[in-house]
Structures are given as structure tokens and as C-alpha cells.
Design a protein around this motif. Sequence first.
Motif: not given
Length: 291
Positions: A129-135
Motif C-alpha cells: 500500500y505504499i503511495g496509497k491514502e489510508v484512513e
Amino acid sequence: MTAVAISPTVLSMLGLSRLSEITDKRDKPSAEGTVNVIETWIMAALRNYKFFSFEELNAAIREKLLEFNAKTFQKKQGSRLTAFEEEEKDFLMPLPASPYETAIWSKATIQPDYLIAVGDCKYSVPYEYIGKEVEIRSTEKTVEVFYQSHRIASHIKKSYSPEPIYVPEHMPEKHRKFMMYNGEHFEDWARSVGKSTLVVTRHFLTMHRVEQQGYKPCASLMRLADRYSTERVENACERALIYTPNPSLKIISTILKNGQDRVESHIPDTSPNQSRGITRGASYFKGGDRS
């Protein structure tokens, strides 16, 4: 003991006046009206009583509340109790297994180190998930990470940790192996290769202020053994130690690359009996026979 007075504040503490806050907006006026009726009815019934603890007050209010719910309606059959049991009780859902926790939500973009920061701690997430926006959902006890409403990581929350908190399954294979390394692991491997390799490995582990800083050259030395064979690495370490007591990984790598480890080394004889220096004799420099 101090007597406890009855007031709307006390009833509010007992949860009676909050009934309107958890009902549907369409039923809010009716709920608020019922709360006012209950407050007035119970306060009027208990206005001349004195209570010396909240336990006594709660028991008296509970008794009056049961009595109020059992009263028959004026314009229709039944009571509030029978209406609840016949019309509403079957639709109630069970209470949650765990108490409700207040949560703080935030967003973050996963950096190349696949870590997210919560307070004074850093927690890992799967490297995919590198580079992904997470909550991020943070409660008193847990830290959870969600991507597109799916939970991808969960950690027990810590108040402080000087080192990032990693889950091995979140790491790429190479990083996972590296995290398993320690000084004893490297020394055991070097001992199985040879004496010179052990000397070089111990030098790598002690050349820095922190031992962990030496893990990278040690791991690189192991990769050289996989590439060139342990025998050649041992010979390269032996030759490097001839050149310097503090060999670097670059020197060993260069020796292997150029094949110098395969060339027989000629170590000068430094024994005391070995002839050294000028051998022509003093008479040669005193004008003696120079033939």
C-alpha cells in the motif's frame, strides 16, 4: 450524612432526559414530551423525601419509573410496559459485546518505509500500500488502518516506542530476513566459513557505535558468499587482512571481482633471522674494496 436533593440535573445524570437524543428525529417531540412528564411525575412523587446516598435515590427513582410504566393509558388499552413488550421488545438488538470506544480518525499517505505515525509511535502497514491514502482509526487501546473501507492493519496502541512497530507479514521478503538478523547470527555464519571471515565480520559489527549499523555490510558479505562461494570469500578476507587490519566490504568485493583471491599470496618473511637492510658491509662505505 448529606441529603441528596432531587432536580432535573439528577434525573439527567440518570439518563432520563437523554432519551430524546437517541430517538428518531420524527419522534423527538413525543420523546421530549414523555421525558418532561416522567421528570414531573417522579419529582412530584419524591419531592418530600430525603435520601442519604445516590444508591437510595436510584432505587426510589427506579421504583417510581416502574410504577409509571405500569400505569394504564387514558385513551387506549394497556400501558407503556405492555406496549413495549408487545410492540417493541422483539425488535431490539443485543448490546455490543464490548463497550463503545471513542475513536479519532485521520488520513495519511503511506511512505516508502510503509509506516504510519500515531502520537509518538510509528506502526507498519503492508508494503503493497505504499503511495496509497489510508484512513487511520485510533482508540485508547488499538490502532487500525483502512483502505477503501477494508481493514489492512491492526496494532495494539502504545503510549511511546523509540523504534517503529513492525509486523513481519507487512514487510517485503528482503526486509523480513534483515529484521531477523543479529550479531550472533552473523558470527555463527562467519565461523562456519573460516577464521578470516570471522575476523572481518567482527570488525563490521564493532566498527560502528551501534551494532545494528554493521548488519548491512555483514549481510552483503553473506550475499558475496552466495555469489562467489564461501571458499573464495574466506580467501578474499584473508588477503584483505594482509593489506589492512580494518578491511572494508569494497576491498573484499574488489578482490573477488578481480580474482585476486585465486592468486597465491606472497607474504614477506618478517622473522628476526631474515636478512634485512644493507648487506655489503661497512668496509664498502669506508673506502674499502668495492669490487
